[in-house]
Design a protein around this motif. Sequence first.
Motif, mmCIF file in Angstrom:
data_model
loop_
_atom_site.group_PDB
_atom_site.id
_atom_site.type_symbol
_atom_site.label_atom_id
_atom_site.label_comp_id
_atom_site.label_asym_id
_atom_site.label_seq_id
_atom_site.Cartn_x
_atom_site.Cartn_y
_atom_site.Cartn_z
ATOM 1 N N GLY A 9 0.821 -1.203 0.000
ATOM 2 C CA GLY A 9 0.000 0.000 0.000
ATOM 3 C C GLY A 9 0.853 1.250 0.000
ATOM 4 N N GLY A 10 0.190 2.382 -0.169
ATOM 5 C CA GLY A 10 0.913 3.639 -0.165
ATOM 6 C C GLY A 10 0.077 4.768 -0.693
ATOM 7 N N PHE A 11 0.761 5.846 -1.026
ATOM 8 C CA PHE A 11 0.124 7.054 -1.547
ATOM 9 C C PHE A 11 0.411 7.142 -3.030
ATOM 10 C CE2 PHE A 11 -1.587 11.280 -0.825
ATOM 11 C CZ PHE A 11 -1.138 11.969 -1.940
ATOM 12 N N LEU A 18 -0.584 0.661 -8.159
ATOM 13 C CA LEU A 18 0.044 0.007 -7.018
ATOM 14 C C LEU A 18 -0.161 -1.494 -7.163
ATOM 15 C CD1 LEU A 18 -1.056 2.135 -3.904
ATOM 16 C CD2 LEU A 18 1.265 1.918 -4.792
ATOM 17 N N ARG A 19 0.750 -2.267 -6.603
ATOM 18 C CA ARG A 19 0.553 -3.703 -6.541
ATOM 19 C C ARG A 19 0.584 -4.131 -5.077
ATOM 20 N NH1 ARG A 19 4.032 -8.903 -8.702
ATOM 21 N NH2 ARG A 19 5.387 -8.269 -6.967
ATOM 22 N N LEU A 20 -0.527 -4.696 -4.640
ATOM 23 C CA LEU A 20 -0.612 -5.225 -3.288
ATOM 24 C C LEU A 20 -0.221 -6.693 -3.285
ATOM 25 C CD1 LEU A 20 -3.996 -3.683 -2.078
ATOM 26 C CD2 LEU A 20 -1.706 -2.683 -2.060
ATOM 27 N N SER A 21 0.399 -7.112 -2.206
ATOM 28 C CA SER A 21 0.782 -8.506 -2.035
ATOM 29 C C SER A 21 0.133 -9.068 -0.777
ATOM 30 C CB SER A 21 2.299 -8.642 -1.903
ATOM 31 O OG SER A 21 2.965 -8.153 -3.041
ATOM 32 N N MET A 83 -3.289 -2.906 -9.207
ATOM 33 C CA MET A 83 -4.309 -1.876 -9.289
ATOM 34 C C MET A 83 -3.824 -0.761 -10.201
ATOM 35 S SD MET A 83 -5.537 -1.738 -5.306
ATOM 36 C CE MET A 83 -4.065 -0.888 -4.768
ATOM 37 N N ASN A 84 -4.513 -0.573 -11.305
ATOM 38 C CA ASN A 84 -4.168 0.463 -12.277
ATOM 39 C C ASN A 84 -5.276 1.504 -12.346
ATOM 40 O OD1 ASN A 84 -1.819 -1.023 -12.936
ATOM 41 N ND2 ASN A 84 -2.921 -2.160 -14.519
ATOM 42 N N SER A 85 -4.959 2.624 -12.941
ATOM 43 C CA SER A 85 -5.940 3.709 -13.127
ATOM 44 C C SER A 85 -6.657 4.020 -11.820
ATOM 45 C CB SER A 85 -6.949 3.320 -14.217
ATOM 46 O OG SER A 85 -6.289 3.045 -15.425
ATOM 47 N N LEU A 86 -5.890 4.170 -10.786
ATOM 48 C CA LEU A 86 -6.486 4.381 -9.469
ATOM 49 C C LEU A 86 -7.220 5.707 -9.385
ATOM 50 C CD1 LEU A 86 -3.642 2.842 -7.340
ATOM 51 C CD2 LEU A 86 -6.039 2.160 -7.237
ATOM 52 N N GLN A 117 -2.864 0.334 3.878
ATOM 53 C CA GLN A 117 -3.551 1.557 3.490
ATOM 54 C C GLN A 117 -3.192 1.952 2.061
ATOM 55 O OE1 GLN A 117 -5.745 3.741 5.362
ATOM 56 N NE2 GLN A 117 -5.987 4.648 3.328
ATOM 57 N N VAL A 118 -4.210 2.259 1.292
ATOM 58 C CA VAL A 118 -4.031 2.820 -0.050
ATOM 59 C C VAL A 118 -4.704 4.186 -0.064
ATOM 60 C CG1 VAL A 118 -4.640 2.596 -2.487
ATOM 61 C CG2 VAL A 118 -3.889 0.583 -1.192
#
Length: 122
Positions: A9-11, A18-21, A83-86, A117-118
């Motif tokens: 997660g991140g900003f 982002l890629r979550l694992s 996750m693309n086009s956030l 957190q995203v």
Amino acid sequence: EVQLVESGGGFVQPGGSLRLSCATSGFTYDDYTIGWFRQAPGKAREGISCISNRYGNTYYRPSVKDRFTVSTDHAKNMVYLQMNSLKPEDTAIYYCAADEGSECPQQWVAYWGQGTQVTVSS
């Protein structure tokens, strides 16, 4: 002991990726389906995607379909959520959950990660 640990997660700015694992341990990986959930501030937790480790079947919530991709790595016992086009409305705490069988985990399953957190904002 079943353990699920999310990371990644991140900003990020709108339109970013982002890629979550979800690192898993303590169970027979192929016997479980892993789900991704999220909970935004003031909102109920919702299921957004899942993948059957045995069959590879996937599910996506309409609001993330075509933007998010779930995948599984049998060698590492890890599940990913690309996750693309956030969008700002994707801002939430993201959780992975595990349930035995081929159906998507539901809200009442026993095994959850601690969340990551995203935040999507300009």
